[in-house]
Design an enzyme around this catalytic site. Structure first.
Site, PDB file in Angstrom:
ATOM      1  N   ASP A 191      26.549  33.244  20.869  1.00  0.00           N
ATOM      2  CA  ASP A 191      25.972  34.352  20.120  1.00  0.00           C
ATOM      3  C   ASP A 191      25.385  35.306  21.148  1.00  0.00           C
ATOM      4  O   ASP A 191      24.367  35.010  21.766  1.00  0.00           O
ATOM      5  CB  ASP A 191      24.895  33.825  19.165  1.00  0.00           C
ATOM      6  CG  ASP A 191      24.146  34.932  18.451  1.00  0.00           C
ATOM      7  OD1 ASP A 191      24.479  36.116  18.664  1.00  0.00           O
ATOM      8  OD2 ASP A 191      23.218  34.619  17.691  1.00  0.00           O
TER       9      ASP A 191
ATOM     10  N   ASP B  38      29.260  37.410  17.840  1.00  0.00           N
ATOM     11  CA  ASP B  38      29.592  36.107  18.415  1.00  0.00           C
ATOM     12  C   ASP B  38      30.948  36.225  19.099  1.00  0.00           C
ATOM     13  O   ASP B  38      31.922  36.662  18.476  1.00  0.00           O
ATOM     14  CB  ASP B  38      29.644  35.039  17.326  1.00  0.00           C
ATOM     15  CG  ASP B  38      28.336  34.958  16.556  1.00  0.00           C
ATOM     16  OD1 ASP B  38      27.494  34.118  16.917  1.00  0.00           O
ATOM     17  OD2 ASP B  38      28.158  35.746  15.599  1.00  0.00           O
TER      18      ASP B  38
ATOM     19  N   GLU C  41      21.268  28.012  18.430  1.00  0.00           N
ATOM     20  CA  GLU C  41      20.113  27.935  17.516  1.00  0.00           C
ATOM     21  C   GLU C  41      20.032  26.569  16.838  1.00  0.00           C
ATOM     22  O   GLU C  41      19.982  26.464  15.616  1.00  0.00           O
ATOM     23  CB  GLU C  41      20.152  29.065  16.484  1.00  0.00           C
ATOM     24  CG  GLU C  41      19.582  30.369  17.019  1.00  0.00           C
ATOM     25  CD  GLU C  41      19.065  31.291  15.936  1.00  0.00           C
ATOM     26  OE1 GLU C  41      17.850  31.282  15.686  1.00  0.00           O
ATOM     27  OE2 GLU C  41      19.877  32.025  15.336  1.00  0.00           O
TER      28      GLU C  41
ATOM     29  N   ASN D  20      24.413  38.434  20.506  1.00  0.00           N
ATOM     30  CA  ASN D  20      23.518  39.413  19.902  1.00  0.00           C
ATOM     31  C   ASN D  20      23.832  40.832  20.374  1.00  0.00           C
ATOM     32  O   ASN D  20      22.952  41.667  20.578  1.00  0.00           O
ATOM     33  CB  ASN D  20      22.052  39.062  20.185  1.00  0.00           C
ATOM     34  CG  ASN D  20      21.488  38.111  19.148  1.00  0.00           C
ATOM     35  OD1 ASN D  20      21.614  38.339  17.942  1.00  0.00           O
ATOM     36  ND2 ASN D  20      20.869  37.031  19.609  1.00  0.00           N
TER      37      ASN D  20
ATOM     38  N   ASP E 143      23.847  32.213   8.869  1.00  0.00           N
ATOM     39  CA  ASP E 143      24.188  33.628   8.708  1.00  0.00           C
ATOM     40  C   ASP E 143      25.325  34.040   9.647  1.00  0.00           C
ATOM     41  O   ASP E 143      25.782  35.178   9.599  1.00  0.00           O
ATOM     42  CB  ASP E 143      22.968  34.539   8.904  1.00  0.00           C
ATOM     43  CG  ASP E 143      22.107  34.164  10.100  1.00  0.00           C
ATOM     44  OD1 ASP E 143      22.372  33.129  10.741  1.00  0.00           O
ATOM     45  OD2 ASP E 143      21.153  34.899  10.398  1.00  0.00           O
ATOM     46  N   HIS E 144      25.806  33.091  10.472  1.00  0.00           N
ATOM     47  CA  HIS E 144      26.932  33.336  11.368  1.00  0.00           C
ATOM     48  C   HIS E 144      28.148  32.527  10.934  1.00  0.00           C
ATOM     49  O   HIS E 144      28.022  31.478  10.301  1.00  0.00           O
ATOM     50  CB  HIS E 144      26.587  32.908  12.798  1.00  0.00           C
ATOM     51  CG  HIS E 144      25.500  33.697  13.439  1.00  0.00           C
ATOM     52  ND1 HIS E 144      25.724  34.624  14.431  1.00  0.00           N
ATOM     53  CD2 HIS E 144      24.150  33.677  13.248  1.00  0.00           C
ATOM     54  CE1 HIS E 144      24.574  35.141  14.819  1.00  0.00           C
ATOM     55  NE2 HIS E 144      23.603  34.584  14.118  1.00  0.00           N
TER      56      HIS E 144
ATOM     57  N   ASN F 190      26.856  29.828  15.830  1.00  0.00           N
ATOM     58  CA  ASN F 190      25.403  29.809  15.697  1.00  0.00           C
ATOM     59  C   ASN F 190      25.098  29.209  14.326  1.00  0.00           C
ATOM     60  O   ASN F 190      25.337  29.836  13.288  1.00  0.00           O
ATOM     61  CB  ASN F 190      24.830  31.229  15.810  1.00  0.00           C
ATOM     62  CG  ASN F 190      23.315  31.251  15.657  1.00  0.00           C
ATOM     63  OD1 ASN F 190      22.735  30.495  14.886  1.00  0.00           O
ATOM     64  ND2 ASN F 190      22.659  32.146  16.382  1.00  0.00           N
TER      65      ASN F 190
END
Length: 260
Positions: free
Chosen positions: A145, A216, A34, A147, A245-246, A7
């Site tokens: 991802d 992930d 994303e 989540n 941030d991943h 991501n």
């Protein structure tokens, strides 16, 4: 065969990171989530200059998924068949006899929100479709991802996160239902160090403090899992300036094409 999920939280911002990572690691397939850009703005030329082809499904500001590969993708499909959803979250393609499915699962916002209910319904539709897809493509990999942190060991502080979005019981049950149709969490096929995460909030200096979650994942079908030789998280890109941030997650599969 080396397959990766990442991501990137805006491909426009993170394109230099992606190009550098491709050059260093040379994966066979890289699934991105994303993208946060429309298809006409996808950096096709830059990706091709790096030696990769791309199929993608994007939208402005939010969501968006792509599969980058060395070989041309075959039998490309977008979305969950039969499930009406304007958000660009699912992309599938066949590479070297392996069905690659790239997903960006809804975040859910909070457990008392409409977006949480949408997440659970979306996951139910995804699972039903993949159950059928596995009959057509026994060698299938589901990357993305999710989540969802599947277990307490995937969370830096389980008590704080208990019952919260990403860690709630219904979400974890939805993840288990994916496994039950014939998929395996490639990361858990191997011994892993404690505190192995893939996402750290930008706030509160979370990455330096190791306050992360493993959300992930690369799930492999019954036919692929025995050929998986490793699965790892690369935290180096998270250390860069203006990072996603991943972190990328990589699984390696031996002789995937030959055994198809």
């Amino acid at each position: 065969m080396k397959i990766v999920t990442w991501n990137v939280n805006s491909l426009k911002v993170r394109l230099p990171h992606v190009l550098d990572w491709l050059n260093i690691h040379q994966p066979d397939a890289l699934c991105l989530q994303e993208l946060k850009l429309e298809d006409q703005n996808f950096p096709r030329a830059e990706i091709e200059a790096a030696g990769y082809r791309a199929v993608f499904s994007g939208q402005k500001t939010y969501n968006g998924v792509a599969i980058l590969s060395r070989e041309p993708a075959q039998d490309v499909s977008m979305g969950i068949p039969g499930y009406a959803d304007e958000q660009k979250r699912v992309l599938a393609a066949t590479l070297d006899g392996v069905r690659i499915v790239c997903v960006y699962v809804p975040n859910g916002q909070s457990v008392d929100s409409d977006k949480y209910q949408y997440k659970l319904q979306w996951l139910e539709a995804l699972t039903a479709w993949l159950k059928d897809e596995l009959t057509r493509h026994p060698k299938l990999a589901l990357l993305g991802d999710y989540n969802i942190a599947p277990e307490d060991r995937d969370v830096h502080d389980p008590k704080t996160w208990e019952g919260q979005v990403l860690c709630s019981a219904p979400e974890r049950e939805a993840f288990r239902k994916l496994l039950q149709i014939g998929l395996h969490d490639s990361f858990r096929l191997f011994p892993q160090a404690d505190g192995a995460f893939t996402w750290w909030d930008y706030r509160m200096n979370a990455f330096r403090r190791k306050l992360g979650l493993r959300i992930d994942h690369i799930l492999l079908s019954d036919a692929l899992a025995p050929d998986c030789t490793s699965c790892s998280v690369d935290i180096e890109p998270r250390k860069l300036e203006r990072p996603s941030d991943h972190a990328p997650v990589t699984a390696e599969i031996s002789h995937a094409k030959e055994s198809y």
